[in-house]
Design a protein around this motif. Structure first.
Motif, PDB file in Angstrom:
ATOM      1  N   ALA A  15       0.827  -1.209   0.000  1.00  0.00           N
ATOM      2  CA  ALA A  15       0.000   0.000   0.000  1.00  0.00           C
ATOM      3  C   ALA A  15       0.859   1.257   0.000  1.00  0.00           C
ATOM      4  O   ALA A  15       0.564   2.222  -0.712  1.00  0.00           O
ATOM      5  CB  ALA A  15      -0.943  -0.008   1.201  1.00  0.00           C
ATOM      6  N   LEU A  16       1.927   1.248   0.771  1.00  0.00           N
ATOM      7  CA  LEU A  16       2.817   2.410   0.813  1.00  0.00           C
ATOM      8  C   LEU A  16       3.512   2.625  -0.528  1.00  0.00           C
ATOM      9  O   LEU A  16       3.647   3.767  -0.997  1.00  0.00           O
ATOM     10  CB  LEU A  16       3.854   2.238   1.931  1.00  0.00           C
ATOM     11  CG  LEU A  16       4.711   3.452   2.245  1.00  0.00           C
ATOM     12  CD1 LEU A  16       3.839   4.640   2.647  1.00  0.00           C
ATOM     13  CD2 LEU A  16       5.698   3.126   3.346  1.00  0.00           C
ATOM     14  N   LEU A  17       3.933   1.557  -1.173  1.00  0.00           N
ATOM     15  CA  LEU A  17       4.567   1.663  -2.488  1.00  0.00           C
ATOM     16  C   LEU A  17       3.589   2.236  -3.515  1.00  0.00           C
ATOM     17  O   LEU A  17       3.920   3.169  -4.254  1.00  0.00           O
ATOM     18  CB  LEU A  17       5.075   0.296  -2.942  1.00  0.00           C
ATOM     19  CG  LEU A  17       5.716   0.252  -4.334  1.00  0.00           C
ATOM     20  CD1 LEU A  17       7.003   1.078  -4.352  1.00  0.00           C
ATOM     21  CD2 LEU A  17       5.973  -1.177  -4.757  1.00  0.00           C
ATOM     22  N   ILE A  18       2.389   1.703  -3.556  1.00  0.00           N
ATOM     23  CA  ILE A  18       1.401   2.193  -4.519  1.00  0.00           C
ATOM     24  C   ILE A  18       1.026   3.633  -4.208  1.00  0.00           C
ATOM     25  O   ILE A  18       0.916   4.464  -5.116  1.00  0.00           O
ATOM     26  CB  ILE A  18       0.165   1.272  -4.567  1.00  0.00           C
ATOM     27  CG1 ILE A  18       0.568  -0.086  -5.147  1.00  0.00           C
ATOM     28  CG2 ILE A  18      -0.957   1.903  -5.394  1.00  0.00           C
ATOM     29  CD1 ILE A  18      -0.502  -1.140  -5.090  1.00  0.00           C
ATOM     30  N   LEU A  19       0.864   3.965  -2.940  1.00  0.00           N
ATOM     31  CA  LEU A  19       0.563   5.332  -2.541  1.00  0.00           C
ATOM     32  C   LEU A  19       1.685   6.280  -2.967  1.00  0.00           C
ATOM     33  O   LEU A  19       1.430   7.341  -3.549  1.00  0.00           O
ATOM     34  CB  LEU A  19       0.355   5.389  -1.024  1.00  0.00           C
ATOM     35  CG  LEU A  19       0.052   6.729  -0.401  1.00  0.00           C
ATOM     36  CD1 LEU A  19      -1.227   7.326  -0.966  1.00  0.00           C
ATOM     37  CD2 LEU A  19      -0.069   6.582   1.109  1.00  0.00           C
ATOM     38  N   THR A  20       2.911   5.885  -2.716  1.00  0.00           N
ATOM     39  CA  THR A  20       4.075   6.714  -3.069  1.00  0.00           C
ATOM     40  C   THR A  20       4.202   6.899  -4.576  1.00  0.00           C
ATOM     41  O   THR A  20       4.515   8.003  -5.045  1.00  0.00           O
ATOM     42  CB  THR A  20       5.365   6.066  -2.511  1.00  0.00           C
ATOM     43  OG1 THR A  20       5.225   5.904  -1.104  1.00  0.00           O
ATOM     44  CG2 THR A  20       6.581   6.910  -2.800  1.00  0.00           C
ATOM     45  N   LEU A  21       3.948   5.870  -5.337  1.00  0.00           N
ATOM     46  CA  LEU A  21       4.069   5.966  -6.798  1.00  0.00           C
ATOM     47  C   LEU A  21       2.877   6.666  -7.445  1.00  0.00           C
ATOM     48  O   LEU A  21       3.016   7.305  -8.490  1.00  0.00           O
ATOM     49  CB  LEU A  21       4.244   4.572  -7.401  1.00  0.00           C
ATOM     50  CG  LEU A  21       5.528   3.837  -7.048  1.00  0.00           C
ATOM     51  CD1 LEU A  21       5.503   2.415  -7.589  1.00  0.00           C
ATOM     52  CD2 LEU A  21       6.750   4.592  -7.539  1.00  0.00           C
ATOM     53  N   SER A  22       1.709   6.556  -6.839  1.00  0.00           N
ATOM     54  CA  SER A  22       0.514   7.125  -7.463  1.00  0.00           C
ATOM     55  C   SER A  22       0.324   8.608  -7.161  1.00  0.00           C
ATOM     56  O   SER A  22      -0.310   9.319  -7.945  1.00  0.00           O
ATOM     57  CB  SER A  22      -0.739   6.346  -7.047  1.00  0.00           C
ATOM     58  OG  SER A  22      -0.981   6.482  -5.662  1.00  0.00           O
ATOM     59  N   TRP A  23       0.861   9.094  -6.051  1.00  0.00           N
ATOM     60  CA  TRP A  23       0.670  10.502  -5.709  1.00  0.00           C
ATOM     61  C   TRP A  23       1.270  11.441  -6.759  1.00  0.00           C
ATOM     62  O   TRP A  23       0.574  12.366  -7.213  1.00  0.00           O
ATOM     63  CB  TRP A  23       1.211  10.811  -4.312  1.00  0.00           C
ATOM     64  CG  TRP A  23       0.909  12.221  -3.915  1.00  0.00           C
ATOM     65  CD1 TRP A  23       1.771  13.268  -3.871  1.00  0.00           C
ATOM     66  CD2 TRP A  23      -0.376  12.746  -3.549  1.00  0.00           C
ATOM     67  NE1 TRP A  23       1.118  14.407  -3.498  1.00  0.00           N
ATOM     68  CE2 TRP A  23      -0.210  14.114  -3.300  1.00  0.00           C
ATOM     69  CE3 TRP A  23      -1.648  12.191  -3.429  1.00  0.00           C
ATOM     70  CZ2 TRP A  23      -1.258  14.946  -2.912  1.00  0.00           C
ATOM     71  CZ3 TRP A  23      -2.689  13.017  -3.046  1.00  0.00           C
ATOM     72  CH2 TRP A  23      -2.499  14.369  -2.797  1.00  0.00           C
ATOM     73  N   PRO A  24       2.519  11.250  -7.193  1.00  0.00           N
ATOM     74  CA  PRO A  24       3.055  12.143  -8.233  1.00  0.00           C
ATOM     75  C   PRO A  24       2.255  12.051  -9.543  1.00  0.00           C
ATOM     76  O   PRO A  24       2.076  13.065 -10.233  1.00  0.00           O
ATOM     77  CB  PRO A  24       4.494  11.661  -8.437  1.00  0.00           C
ATOM     78  CG  PRO A  24       4.840  10.921  -7.207  1.00  0.00           C
ATOM     79  CD  PRO A  24       3.551  10.334  -6.694  1.00  0.00           C
ATOM     80  N   MET A  25       1.770  10.864  -9.872  1.00  0.00           N
ATOM     81  CA  MET A  25       0.967  10.699 -11.078  1.00  0.00           C
ATOM     82  C   MET A  25      -0.319  11.524 -10.973  1.00  0.00           C
ATOM     83  O   MET A  25      -0.714  12.207 -11.920  1.00  0.00           O
ATOM     84  CB  MET A  25       0.637   9.216 -11.272  1.00  0.00           C
ATOM     85  CG  MET A  25      -0.202   8.917 -12.491  1.00  0.00           C
ATOM     86  SD  MET A  25      -0.677   7.181 -12.600  1.00  0.00           S
ATOM     87  CE  MET A  25      -1.781   7.016 -11.206  1.00  0.00           C
ATOM     88  N   PHE A  26      -0.957  11.474  -9.812  1.00  0.00           N
ATOM     89  CA  PHE A  26      -2.157  12.284  -9.596  1.00  0.00           C
ATOM     90  C   PHE A  26      -1.821  13.769  -9.665  1.00  0.00           C
ATOM     91  O   PHE A  26      -2.531  14.546 -10.323  1.00  0.00           O
ATOM     92  CB  PHE A  26      -2.807  11.962  -8.243  1.00  0.00           C
ATOM     93  CG  PHE A  26      -3.640  13.089  -7.713  1.00  0.00           C
ATOM     94  CD1 PHE A  26      -4.836  13.437  -8.336  1.00  0.00           C
ATOM     95  CD2 PHE A  26      -3.217  13.834  -6.625  1.00  0.00           C
ATOM     96  CE1 PHE A  26      -5.594  14.502  -7.869  1.00  0.00           C
ATOM     97  CE2 PHE A  26      -3.971  14.894  -6.163  1.00  0.00           C
ATOM     98  CZ  PHE A  26      -5.158  15.228  -6.782  1.00  0.00           C
ATOM     99  N   MET A  27      -0.761  14.192  -8.981  1.00  0.00           N
ATOM    100  CA  MET A  27      -0.404  15.616  -8.952  1.00  0.00           C
ATOM    101  C   MET A  27      -0.095  16.149 -10.347  1.00  0.00           C
ATOM    102  O   MET A  27      -0.515  17.250 -10.700  1.00  0.00           O
ATOM    103  CB  MET A  27       0.785  15.856  -8.007  1.00  0.00           C
ATOM    104  CG  MET A  27       0.428  15.733  -6.541  1.00  0.00           C
ATOM    105  SD  MET A  27      -0.922  16.832  -6.014  1.00  0.00           S
ATOM    106  CE  MET A  27      -0.209  18.434  -6.312  1.00  0.00           C
ATOM    107  N   PRO A  71      -9.571  13.222 -11.385  1.00  0.00           N
ATOM    108  CA  PRO A  71     -10.408  12.630 -10.331  1.00  0.00           C
ATOM    109  C   PRO A  71     -10.235  11.114 -10.204  1.00  0.00           C
ATOM    110  O   PRO A  71     -10.192  10.579  -9.088  1.00  0.00           O
ATOM    111  CB  PRO A  71     -11.839  12.986 -10.759  1.00  0.00           C
ATOM    112  CG  PRO A  71     -11.680  14.227 -11.591  1.00  0.00           C
ATOM    113  CD  PRO A  71     -10.382  14.014 -12.330  1.00  0.00           C
ATOM    114  N   VAL A  72     -10.124  10.428 -11.326  1.00  0.00           N
ATOM    115  CA  VAL A  72      -9.958   8.978 -11.242  1.00  0.00           C
ATOM    116  C   VAL A  72      -8.554   8.623 -10.758  1.00  0.00           C
ATOM    117  O   VAL A  72      -8.379   7.633 -10.048  1.00  0.00           O
ATOM    118  CB  VAL A  72     -10.303   8.289 -12.579  1.00  0.00           C
ATOM    119  CG1 VAL A  72      -9.228   8.467 -13.618  1.00  0.00           C
ATOM    120  CG2 VAL A  72     -10.621   6.819 -12.362  1.00  0.00           C
TER     121      VAL A  72
END
Length: 166
Positions: A85-97, A116-117
């Motif tokens: 979960a931490l890995l996915i959270l860390t990798l997905s945040w910059p993609m969202f930003m 939004p998605v």
């Protein structure tokens, strides 16, 4: 979330009906379908953990003592759930930003805005991690005797009498 599921079914069936009857479709409606599916799947993962409905290997764990099952849950949370979960959270945040700051749009004609998605990924995994912390605290409290063992939150284990395999 139940309403999102109903909305997802209505959008999906409406889109399919229009596509087959009128030979017309919209990329926006197709994207709304997978946006809703993403929201339901990602935002409900923590709730699924709370209700103990996540996938597990009951064939093995079911034969072990309750104490061993709790240890499996603790170790699984610490060494699998949290790192993943931490890995996915860390990798997905910059993609969202990046998507948010660019106001990224779908490349498909008539497509929707994408941020939004993409926000659903870090949000869903944050909620999953928070629920993981809650479950970890409860499991440790059971082992230390600070909390009674209430079993597995009402998870129904199927028996041969149910007509299904355990």
């Amino acid at each position: 979330m139940y309403w999102l599921i109903l909305l997802m079914v209505i959008v999906s069936s409406g889109n399919a009906t229009i596509r087959y009857i009128f030979s017309n479709s919209s990329n926006a409606w197709l994207e709304v379908q997978w946006y809703l599916f993403s929201a339901v799947f990602l935002l409900c993962s923590g709730y699924t953990l709370l209700k103990n409905e996540h996938i597990r290997i009951d064939v093995v764990a079911g034969r072990l003592s309750r104490r061993a099952q709790i240890w499996i849950d603790i170790l699984g949370t610490l060494f699998f759930l949290f790192p993943m979960a931490l890995l996915i959270l860390t990798l997905s945040w910059p993609m969202f930003m990046k998507s948010f700051t660019m106001m990224e749009m779908s490349s498909d004609a008539g497509g929707l805005i994408r941020w939004p998605v993409k926000l659903m990924i870090p949000l869903g995994f944050s909620l999953l991690m928070l629920q993981g912390v809650s479950e970890l605290i409860k499991k440790v409290a059971i082992l230390t005797g600070d909390r009674p063992d209430t079993g597995d939150h009402g998870h129904h284990h199927h028996t041969a009498a149910d007509g299904e395999a355990a």
